[in-house]
Design a protein around this motif. Structure first.
Motif, short mmCIF file in Angstrom:
data_model
loop_
_atom_site.label_atom_id
_atom_site.label_comp_id
_atom_site.label_asym_id
_atom_site.label_seq_id
_atom_site.Cartn_x
_atom_site.Cartn_y
_atom_site.Cartn_z
N ASP A 19 0.88 -1.16 0.00
CA ASP A 19 0.00 0.00 0.00
C ASP A 19 0.92 1.22 0.00
N GLY A 20 1.02 1.86 -1.15
CA GLY A 20 1.96 2.98 -1.32
C GLY A 20 1.46 4.27 -0.70
N THR A 21 0.20 4.32 -0.32
CA THR A 21 -0.40 5.52 0.28
C THR A 21 -1.18 5.05 1.51
N VAL A 22 -0.47 4.54 2.49
CA VAL A 22 -1.12 3.77 3.56
C VAL A 22 -2.04 4.63 4.44
N GLY A 23 -1.79 5.95 4.51
CA GLY A 23 -2.68 6.86 5.26
C GLY A 23 -2.97 6.35 6.66
N GLY A 24 -4.25 6.30 7.02
CA GLY A 24 -4.62 5.80 8.35
C GLY A 24 -4.67 4.28 8.42
N GLY A 25 -4.39 3.59 7.33
CA GLY A 25 -4.30 2.12 7.34
C GLY A 25 -5.61 1.39 7.09
N GLY A 26 -6.65 2.11 6.65
CA GLY A 26 -7.94 1.47 6.40
C GLY A 26 -7.88 0.38 5.33
N HIS A 27 -7.35 0.73 4.15
CA HIS A 27 -7.25 -0.28 3.08
C HIS A 27 -6.26 -1.37 3.47
N ALA A 28 -5.16 -0.96 4.09
CA ALA A 28 -4.13 -1.94 4.48
C ALA A 28 -4.72 -2.97 5.44
N CYS A 83 3.69 2.48 2.85
CA CYS A 83 4.46 3.72 3.06
C CYS A 83 3.53 4.92 2.89
N ASP A 84 3.96 6.03 3.46
CA ASP A 84 3.26 7.30 3.30
C ASP A 84 4.30 8.40 3.44
N ARG A 85 4.16 9.45 2.65
CA ARG A 85 5.10 10.58 2.75
C ARG A 85 4.95 11.31 4.08
N GLN A 117 8.01 5.77 6.48
CA GLN A 117 7.69 7.07 5.90
C GLN A 117 8.48 7.21 4.61
N GLY A 118 7.82 7.49 3.52
CA GLY A 118 8.54 7.67 2.27
C GLY A 118 7.58 7.83 1.11
N ASN A 119 8.17 8.18 -0.05
CA ASN A 119 7.40 8.43 -1.27
C ASN A 119 7.25 7.12 -2.04
N TYR A 120 6.04 6.80 -2.45
CA TYR A 120 5.84 5.54 -3.18
C TYR A 120 6.61 5.51 -4.50
N ALA A 121 7.06 6.68 -4.97
CA ALA A 121 7.88 6.71 -6.18
C ALA A 121 9.17 5.90 -5.98
N LEU A 129 -4.69 7.82 -4.27
CA LEU A 129 -3.99 9.10 -4.42
C LEU A 129 -4.64 10.26 -3.65
N GLY A 130 -3.88 11.31 -3.52
CA GLY A 130 -4.43 12.55 -2.97
C GLY A 130 -4.21 12.72 -1.48
N VAL A 131 -5.07 13.56 -0.89
CA VAL A 131 -4.94 13.86 0.54
C VAL A 131 -5.89 12.97 1.34
N SER A 132 -5.58 12.82 2.62
CA SER A 132 -6.43 12.02 3.50
C SER A 132 -7.37 12.95 4.27
N SER A 133 -8.41 12.38 4.85
CA SER A 133 -9.32 13.19 5.67
C SER A 133 -8.58 13.83 6.85
N GLY A 145 4.66 14.08 -10.80
CA GLY A 145 6.01 13.49 -10.94
C GLY A 145 6.10 12.19 -10.15
N SER A 146 5.59 12.20 -8.90
CA SER A 146 5.61 10.99 -8.07
C SER A 146 4.76 9.90 -8.69
N LEU A 147 3.61 10.29 -9.22
CA LEU A 147 2.70 9.29 -9.79
C LEU A 147 3.37 8.59 -10.99
C1 LIG Z 1 -6.43 9.17 0.31
S1 LIG Z 1 -5.19 9.00 1.50
C2 LIG Z 1 -5.00 7.27 1.70
C3 LIG Z 1 -5.93 6.66 2.71
C4 LIG Z 1 -5.67 5.18 2.94
N1 LIG Z 1 -5.89 4.40 1.73
C5 LIG Z 1 -6.54 4.65 4.08
O1 LIG Z 1 -7.22 3.63 3.87
O2 LIG Z 1 -6.51 5.23 5.17
C6 LIG Z 1 -3.76 9.40 0.60
C7 LIG Z 1 -2.47 9.30 1.38
O3 LIG Z 1 -1.41 9.23 0.42
C8 LIG Z 1 -0.31 9.92 0.91
N2 LIG Z 1 0.51 10.25 -0.25
C9 LIG Z 1 0.23 11.11 -1.26
N3 LIG Z 1 1.22 11.10 -2.17
C10 LIG Z 1 2.14 10.21 -1.74
C11 LIG Z 1 3.38 9.74 -2.23
N4 LIG Z 1 3.89 10.21 -3.39
N5 LIG Z 1 4.05 8.79 -1.54
C12 LIG Z 1 3.54 8.30 -0.38
N6 LIG Z 1 2.38 8.72 0.16
C13 LIG Z 1 1.69 9.66 -0.52
C14 LIG Z 1 -0.90 11.09 1.66
O4 LIG Z 1 0.01 11.58 2.61
C15 LIG Z 1 -2.15 10.47 2.29
O5 LIG Z 1 -1.89 10.01 3.58
#
Ligand SMILES: C[S@@+](CC[C@H](N)C(=O)[O-])C[C@H]1O[C@@H](n2cnc3c(N)ncnc32)[C@H](O)[C@@H]1O
Length: 300
Positions: free
Chosen positions: A19-28, A44-46, A69-73, A91-95, A206-208
């Motif tokens: 899970d490259g955007t793990v956020g709060g861990g819901g999907h994970a 990971c999450d930035r 902590q890190g960029n999924y790129a 992708l994007g921002v979390s709540s 760029g990261s995407l």
């Molecule tokens: C929509 S939320 C993800 C929520 C997560 N799927 C969950 O179930 O809680 C997007 C997350 O992606 C992270 N994020 C955005 N761009 C990122 C990147 N390039 N590398 C790692 N994390 C990134 C943000 O910091 C944010 O926490």
């Protein structure tokens, strides 16, 4: 979009997931539960705050995951090539990011004009708004936000910042409300400019692009990539990536000249031609999901 993600990744107990955007861990958490008792997940999450929140949320799966902590790129630097069964990018921002005024993502609540996902980064939204030439700002608003009033807003910013640099989110939102008012619009007039600034500050496109390539490297043949996007700018990148790699040829230059195509087997298969959208029940429960869509591809 949990049900859609599980349908796409089909987690199993022998699987390794990312899970490259793990956020709060819901999907994970859902992937780990569905791959019990031995499925493994790298997340990971930035955003360091999100990475810590995910660790706490996933505590019940102790020993079956690693979070950093890190960029999924950079995924291909941490994980072996051809080693994973599924990769998710949401992708994007979390709540929690949007709802914390001090993070500076919200035009509804006042906070510092920040918008950094990784707080160690130098570039903030305030620096971008105060130091970027008006033409370049307009390009950012247009390219990353499809903002039709991009030039007018950029010029107004340039005028205002001569006397008062932009420091707060409401200060910028009020300028946009003044010169590009709400009349007849469904969304707040600052929505697109804030989206564009956030994407530029965090170099999201760029990261995407790098992240999609990295995901493909670490996936096993038969492994799946699921990407959830929230607006057309990022969806376009994912759609083009899938289209290009699902063809049975490569193009040589900028334009596709049929006579110059180089045949090669398709690198991926599109699992569904069209993006999958959330069901009505999910939209009712979580209105922010209304513009989400998932694209799924499988590595050959
Ligand atoms: C929509 S939320 C993800 C929520 C997560 N799927 C969950 O179930 O809680 C997007 C997350 O992606 C992270 N994020 C955005 N761009 C990122 C990147 N390039 N590398 C790692 N994390 C990134 C943000 O910091 C944010 O926490």
């Amino acid at each position: 979009m949990v049900a859609e993600v599980l349908a796409a990744l089909q987690p199993k107990a022998t699987g390794r997931y990312v899970d490259g955007t793990v956020g709060g861990g819901g999907h994970a958490a859902a992937v780990l539960a569905a791959s019990s008792p031995t499925g493994w997940l790298f997340g990971c999450d930035r955003d360091g705050v999100a990475a810590e929140a995910a660790k706490a949320r996933l505590a019940e799966f102790s020993g079956r995951f690693e979070i950093r902590q890190g960029n999924y790129a950079d995924l291909a630097q941490w994980l072996e090539p051809n080693s994973c069964d599924g990769v998710l990018l949401d992708l994007g921002v979390s709540s929690p990011q949007l709802d914390s005024p001090e993070r500076g993502f919200s035009f509804q609540q006042d906070g510092p004009l920040d918008m950094r996902m990784n707080k160690q980064q130098e570039l903030t939204a305030a620096k971008l708004v105060n130091l970027t030439a008006s033409d370049e700002l307009a390009n950012i608003f247009w390219e990353y936000g499809d903002e039709e009033d991009s030039r007018r807003i950029a010029r107004a910013i340039e005028m205002d910042r001569r006397t008062q640099p932009f420091e707060r989110t409401r200060q910028l939102a009020e300028l946009i409300e003044r010169i590009s008012p709400r009349a007849g619009r469904k969304s707040h007039p600052a929505t697109k400019v804030f989206q564009a600034l956030r994407m530029a500050v965090n170099d999201e496109i760029g990261s995407l692009k790098r992240g999609l390539e990295a995901a493909l490297q670490i996936l096993k043949p038969g492994g799946r990539l699921a990407v959830i996007t929230f607006h057309s700018v990022e969806d376009r990148v994912v759609k083009d990536f899938g289209r290009r790699l699902s063809r049975d040829y490569e193009i040589t230059g900028e334009v596709d000249v049929p006579e110059l195509r180089i045949p090669r087997p398709p690198v991926v298969q599109l699992v569904s031609r069209k993006a999958i959208r959330p069901g009505e029940a999910e939209i009712a429960e979580n209105p922010r999901s209304r513009s989400a869509q998932v694209r799924v591809m499988e590595k050959n």
